[in-house]
Design an enzyme around this catalytic site. Structure first.
Site, PDB file in Angstrom:
ATOM      1  N   LYS A  68       0.853  -1.161   0.002  1.00 20.58           N
ATOM      2  CA  LYS A  68      -0.034   0.082   0.009  1.00 20.58           C
ATOM      3  C   LYS A  68       0.714   1.202   0.012  1.00 20.58           C
ATOM      4  O   LYS A  68       1.850   1.297   0.653  1.00 20.58           O
ATOM      5  CB  LYS A  68      -0.901  -0.073   1.300  1.00 20.58           C
ATOM      6  CG  LYS A  68      -2.190   1.211   1.294  1.00 20.58           C
ATOM      7  CD  LYS A  68      -3.014   0.881   2.324  1.00 20.58           C
ATOM      8  CE  LYS A  68      -4.088   1.990   2.532  1.00 20.58           C
ATOM      9  NZ  LYS A  68      -4.966   1.636   3.691  1.00 20.58           N
ATOM     10  N   SER A 143      -9.924   1.908   2.561  1.00 26.69           N
ATOM     11  CA  SER A 143      -8.838   2.554   1.550  1.00 26.69           C
ATOM     12  C   SER A 143      -7.845   1.637   0.896  1.00 26.69           C
ATOM     13  O   SER A 143      -7.340   2.284   0.139  1.00 26.69           O
ATOM     14  CB  SER A 143      -8.216   3.590   2.524  1.00 26.69           C
ATOM     15  OG  SER A 143      -7.480   3.049   3.608  1.00 26.69           O
ATOM     16  N   SER A 167     -10.368  -0.552   6.594  1.00 21.19           N
ATOM     17  CA  SER A 167      -9.682  -0.389   5.287  1.00 21.19           C
ATOM     18  C   SER A 167      -9.149  -1.533   4.983  1.00 21.19           C
ATOM     19  O   SER A 167      -8.481  -1.847   3.771  1.00 21.19           O
ATOM     20  CB  SER A 167      -8.702   0.963   5.267  1.00 21.19           C
ATOM     21  OG  SER A 167      -9.483   2.080   5.214  1.00 21.19           O
TER      22      SER A 167
HETATM   23  N1  GLN Z   1     -13.364   4.723   5.777  1.00 17.88           N
HETATM   24  C1  GLN Z   1     -12.842   4.808   7.055  1.00 17.88           C
HETATM   25  C2  GLN Z   1     -12.391   6.387   6.956  1.00 17.88           C
HETATM   26  O1  GLN Z   1     -12.523   6.822   5.814  1.00 17.88           O
HETATM   27  C3  GLN Z   1     -11.601   3.980   7.398  1.00 17.88           C
HETATM   28  C4  GLN Z   1     -10.623   4.086   6.548  1.00 17.88           C
HETATM   29  C5  GLN Z   1      -9.463   3.436   7.102  1.00 17.88           C
HETATM   30  O2  GLN Z   1      -9.495   2.336   7.754  1.00 17.88           O
HETATM   31  N2  GLN Z   1      -8.352   3.904   6.889  1.00 17.88           N
HETATM   32  O3  GLN Z   1     -11.748   7.042   7.730  1.00 17.88           O
END
Ligand code: GLN
Length: 474
Positions: A68, A143, A167
């Site tokens: 990532k 994400s 995410s």
């Molecule tokens: N969708 C959540 C956010 O936008 C979690 C994102 C994540 O786990 N990095 O914060």
């Protein structure tokens, strides 16, 4: 497609050990697949092919991992899916990168993500579009959407993602992968670009639970460079899951997670998963996590607050993009940030700055921290009675690109993943089936989530492995 790309970690290692192929051939297969398929899927942002091949050559037995694009690998870009870090090159390796190298993995390409890990669809990336390999009109989740699309689309053997509120687990569910969020502190965050420091964890996105155990082994443990990693011993995860069964395992079904708003196909698949666990000898009990309703509100105070502090360092001076239009230092900061950050990141910084501002701190951040303690206690109480919880991962299967425009609706994707993140326990998304699509649309993967107490990845992986075997009819 070169069949080698379909392999998981365990199979790849077996093939390498038997001499069926070399680590260079395996990396080359991944690179060929990248050339063949990335234009369609968009999982990778960049791929240092020469570097990856050279490293594979120097590491016979090395298995490629997609990374990532917020984890630092010395000499490679680390964009965080943002324009503000375009052109930045990492000066050092994250601890997890040292860990994977020490355990026979080789970093392959860099995969796409929502900007600074804020989002649930990867549509917030400023640098590229990633689609779901099971239906290219749909999102891969986020994400860590690039990581899940790479693994689910066989563009890599396995991948590293990060999870702050869902995410890893949410995109794993959308792309038919196993996605493990380790307990807070189990894995070092050193060298991983911070979003919300009290929540962020690096974890594996893989093709099987066994692979998740193998990859967690390379990530877990105390790190001098991260004071939030305790000296808790690291079990042998592969040994821990050997022969694991669901017989006699007490599985709690938190009633707050079985809501009316669940997509009917997600409901059907989750109900079937529950039945399969029962048939395999698990004891199912209804439990309650009474503060679940507040988790979303708490998260959207805590995470933006921490993000606003963490992202203050991107000022146009030290990293990446610098505005050309500035005539004094204040303008340099303001314009570099205005040009470099996308709308979701700006929204979070504004929210976070607001809830931390003097006069509001107690009312928002202070209050949210107290409710967070109540959420953590809910889990502690329940784990006194059951071994694990079983819940849906996401209320819906993968949605269409562009379908969710309103930020609040997007935030609701993480309804079932955020409470565990706030509590700091460990959880995993495991493939549980496919939707029965109407009108000839492609069937979409759906996962279920198991949650265990903090630092019980050994039992979590065992339960997940046993479920996976039942699910696969093994
Ligand atoms: N969708 C959540 C956010 O936008 C979690 C994102 C994540 O786990 N990095 O914060």
């Amino acid at each position: 497609m070169n069949e080698l790309c379909k392999l998981g970690i365990k199979e790849a290692r077996a093939g390498l050990a038997k001499g069926d192929f070399t680590s260079v051939e395996l990396m080359q297969a991944v690179i060929d697949r990248y050339h063949e398929e990335n234009a369609r899927i968009g999982a990778y942002l960049t791929f240092d092919e020469e570097g990856a091949l050279a490293e594979a050559k120097a590491n016979p037995g090395g298995v490629p991992l997609a990374i990532k694009d917020l984890i630092n690998v010395k000499g490679q870009p680390c964009t965080c899916g943002s324009k503000i870090l375009k052109g930045y090159t990492s000066a050092y390796d994250a601890t997890v990168i040292k860990g994977i190298r020490a355990h026979g993995f080789v970093p392959a390409g860099r995969v796409n993500m929502d900007e600074f890990a804020m989002g649930s669809s990867t549509e917030n990336s400023a640098l590229g579009r990633t689609v779901n390999p099971y239906d290219v009109t749909r999102v891969p989740g986020g994400s860590s959407g690039g990581s899940a699309a790479a693994v689910g689309g066989n563009l890599c053997i396995a991948a590293l993602g990060t999870d702050t509120g869902g995410s890893i687990r949410q995109p794993a569910s959308f792309c038919n992968c196993v996605g493990l969020k380790p307990s807070y502190g189990r894995v070092s965050r050193f060298g991983v670009t911070a979003f919300a420091s009290s929540l962020d964890q690096v974890g594996p996105i893989t093709k099987s639970v066994e692979d998740a155990a193998l990859l967690l082994q390379a990530l877990a443990g105390h790190d001098e460079m991260d004071g939030t990693t305790p000296r808790e011993p690291v079990p042998d995860y592969s040994a821990a899951i050997e022969g694991a069964t669901l017989k006699g395992v007490k599985i709690g079904l938190p009633k707050e997670y079985y809501i009316d708003g669940l997509d009917p196909e997600v409901k059907r698949i989750t109900d079937e998963a529950i039945k399969k666990c029962a048939a395999a000898g698990a004891e199912l009990v209804e439990v309650s996590l009474p503060h679940t309703d507040y988790a979303m509100a708490v998260y959207y105070v805590v995470a933006p607050a921490e993000a606003s502090a963490n992202l203050a360092r991107f000022d146009g001076v030290r990293y990446g993009h610098r505005s050309e239009r500035s005539d004094n230092v204040f303008n340099l900061y303001a314009r570099s940030r205005a040009e470099g950050f996308g709308p979701e990141v700006k929204r979070r910084i504004i929210m976070g700055t607001y809830v931390l501002s003097s006069g509001y701190y107690d009312a928002y951040y202070g209050r949210a921290s107290k409710v967070r303690t109540l959420i953590r206690r809910d889990f502690e109480t329940v784990f006194g009675k059951v071994d694990a919880l079983l819940t849906p991962v996401v209320p819906t299967p993968a949605f269409k690109m562009g379908e969710v425009q309103d930020p609040i609706t997007m935030y609701l994707n993480d309804l079932f993943t955020i409470p565990g993140s706030l509590a700091g326990n460990c959880s995993i998304s495991v493939p549980a089936g496919f939707t029965r699509a109407a009108d000839g649309a492609p069937p979409l993967p759906v996962g279920v989530q198991f949650i265990c107490d903090a630092f019980r990845e050994d039992s979590l992986l065992g339960i997940a492995r046993a479920f996976e075997q039942v699910e696969r009819g093994a």
